[in-house]
Scaffold this active site. Structure first.
Site, PDB file in Angstrom:
ATOM      1  N   HIS A  66      38.136 -25.552  53.113  1.00  0.00           N
ATOM      2  CA  HIS A  66      36.804 -24.518  52.670  1.00  0.00           C
ATOM      3  C   HIS A  66      38.014 -23.230  53.165  1.00  0.00           C
ATOM      4  CE1 HIS A  66      33.585 -26.639  52.053  1.00  0.00           C
ATOM      5  NE2 HIS A  66      32.804 -25.797  51.720  1.00  0.00           N
ATOM      6  N   HIS A 114      34.347 -27.851  61.376  1.00  0.00           N
ATOM      7  CA  HIS A 114      35.893 -27.863  62.169  1.00  0.00           C
ATOM      8  C   HIS A 114      35.165 -27.532  63.251  1.00  0.00           C
ATOM      9  CE1 HIS A 114      37.158 -29.023  57.940  1.00  0.00           C
ATOM     10  NE2 HIS A 114      36.271 -28.315  57.256  1.00  0.00           N
TER      11      HIS A 114
END
Length: 450
Positions: free
Chosen positions: A217, A264
């Protein structure tokens, strides 16, 4: 000297990989988990690890180890030592447990509990409940994370193709496809797991079973806006600082949203950002040559198909079945469909690029007629693409299963066969991209929306 520098670098990486930073950021943004309370006290060794996010004590031990000090860390040892930061137990991160409501607070907030918006793409898990105290940040970062998901791309690329500049859209698709290929393939090579929960709150679980290093992303959220800016700043007349600021805002929003979602660590996001910058530095100067080859070279269709299918097979061979390799094939299939359709447009003289002497292009005056026509094109075109995607999904799996002799009773199990998943992605998304670039503009001409 070199060994000391390496140890300091490893120490920094461990610090940035610490899931406690993710949990603290979520707490700061008003995200609270519903984890059970821990009754055990952290041990003295745990306290040492928690002082600086598992960095201080462990790095001192590494410096004291004669083998590592003399010869440095091997790649395997480095990976394991960094992963150690991802295996922190809840008691090592006491601050994160402020996320957990209890007593009257839990009773008061029980009606405000929510679950992740989408199920896990592999297991179907709906995720654990959590509490959102700052709805503005929740919606802001939800939008940020959606800037890297499929539905955004199925709107973004067509909007550029139909309403702004087909040249820019073609080249952005190339960037997007190869950034995703390198990012997802690197994930399957490195094989780091997502930040643990607890202490991290999983605001999103759709990609939770994928590997996490680097953040794709963050990669696409960096590559796309800055590629868009670099492709348009000399092609269109608009204020340079406005374009740069929008690209930076887009990138930062996507990157921070991945930490907010609990998907993350800080290290994975930073690595994704830097990795995409490196890829752009190599790929961006080649985009014009790639575009010219796609449009005019006689062997381009065969080369495009073989290269993209070949690299999809490479991605599929890196690890056992996961959604990441399917996403890689999806991006490469989209690039194939767009490249073949763009070539056909070029040969038929459809959607010609403006001559170089007409550059830079002037932004048109946005009035009601232009805005209404653009919105109508987008609504009609995306509706067609969604219909094509739905129809091809119905056809693709049974067809691929029949071709490769795989039982089609359980679609999830059938798609775990590499040949079925690869065929499915290329049939569905190659067709969608082809329709986007070639067939839908013809429909616009027929409807008088060109």
């Amino acid at each position: 000297m070199a060994s000391e520098a390496l140890n300091r670098f490893v120490c920094l990486c461990r610090y940035l990989q610490d899931p406690c930073h993710v949990a603290r950021f979520q707490q700061f943004c008003g995200v609270r988990g519903t984890f059970p309370k821990k009754t055990t006290e952290p041990s003295e060794s745990d306290a040492k690890l928690a002082v600086n996010g598992v960095c201080v004590g462990q790095c001192q031990e590494d410096r004291a180890a004669s083998g590592d000090s003399a010869h440095g860390l091997s790649g395997q040892r480095l990976r394991k030592s960094l992963n150690a930061a991802g295996d922190v137990e809840p008691e090592e991160c006491p601050a994160a447990f402020l996320n957990a409501p209890s007593g009257l607070e839990a009773e008061r907030d029980s009606k405000g509990r929510v679950k992740p918006l989408r199920r896990n793409s592999l297991t179907g898990d709906v995720g654990q409940e959590f509490i959102i105290e700052n709805k503005f940040l929740f919606y802001l970062f939800t939008i940020g994370t959606e800037l890297g998901n499929e539905m955004f791309f199925i709107v973004f690329f067509p909007f550029l193709m139909w309403n702004v500049d087909p040249y820019v859209s073609r080249q952005l698709i190339v960037v997007w496809a190869w950034v995703l290929f390198f990012g997802q393939s690197t994930k399957d090579l490195v094989r780091w797991t997502r930040p643990p929960s607890p202490p991290v709150v999983k605001v999103e679980v759709f990609y939770n079973t994928e590997y996490s290093m680097p953040s794709t992303h963050a990669m696409s959220g960096t590559a796309l806006p800055f590629s868009l800016f670099m492709l348009t700043c000399s092609r269109w007349e608009y204020p340079f600082m406005i374009g740069l600021s929008l690209a930076l805002f887009w990138s930062v929003l996507v990157c921070i949203s991945r930490i907010y979602m609990g998907m993350h660590s800080v290290l994975e996001v930073i690595t994704g950002f830097l990795y995409s910058v490196l890829i752009l530095a190599v790929l961006h100067p080649l985009l014009d040559d790639i575009d010219t080859f796609y449009l005019s070279h006689s062997y381009a269709p065969l080369v495009v198909l073989l290269v993209h299918v070949g690299f999809s097979l490479v991605a599929f061979s890196l690890d056992s079945w996961s959604t990441s390799r399917g996403d890689t094939a999806q991006a490469l299939a989209t690039a194939v469909g767009a490249a073949l359709a763009s070539r056909l447009n070029h040969q038929l003289g459809l959607q010609p690029d403006p001559p170089e002497e007409a550059l830079p292009l002037t932004l048109p005056l946005i009035d009601r007629a232009l805005l209404g026509r653009s919105i109508l094109r987008l609504l009609v075109g995306v509706a067609v693409l969604l219909a094509v995607r739905a129809a091809m999904k119905v056809v693709a799996i049974p067809l691929a299963c029949k071709i490769f002799g795989v039982p089609s009773d359980d679609v999830r199990k059938a798609r775990q066969h590499a040949q079925v998943e690869l065929a499915y992605r290329f049939i569905v998304y190659g067709t969608v991209a082809y329709c986007c670039v070639f067939l839908v503009p013809l429909l616009f001409s027929f409807l008088g929306l060109s």
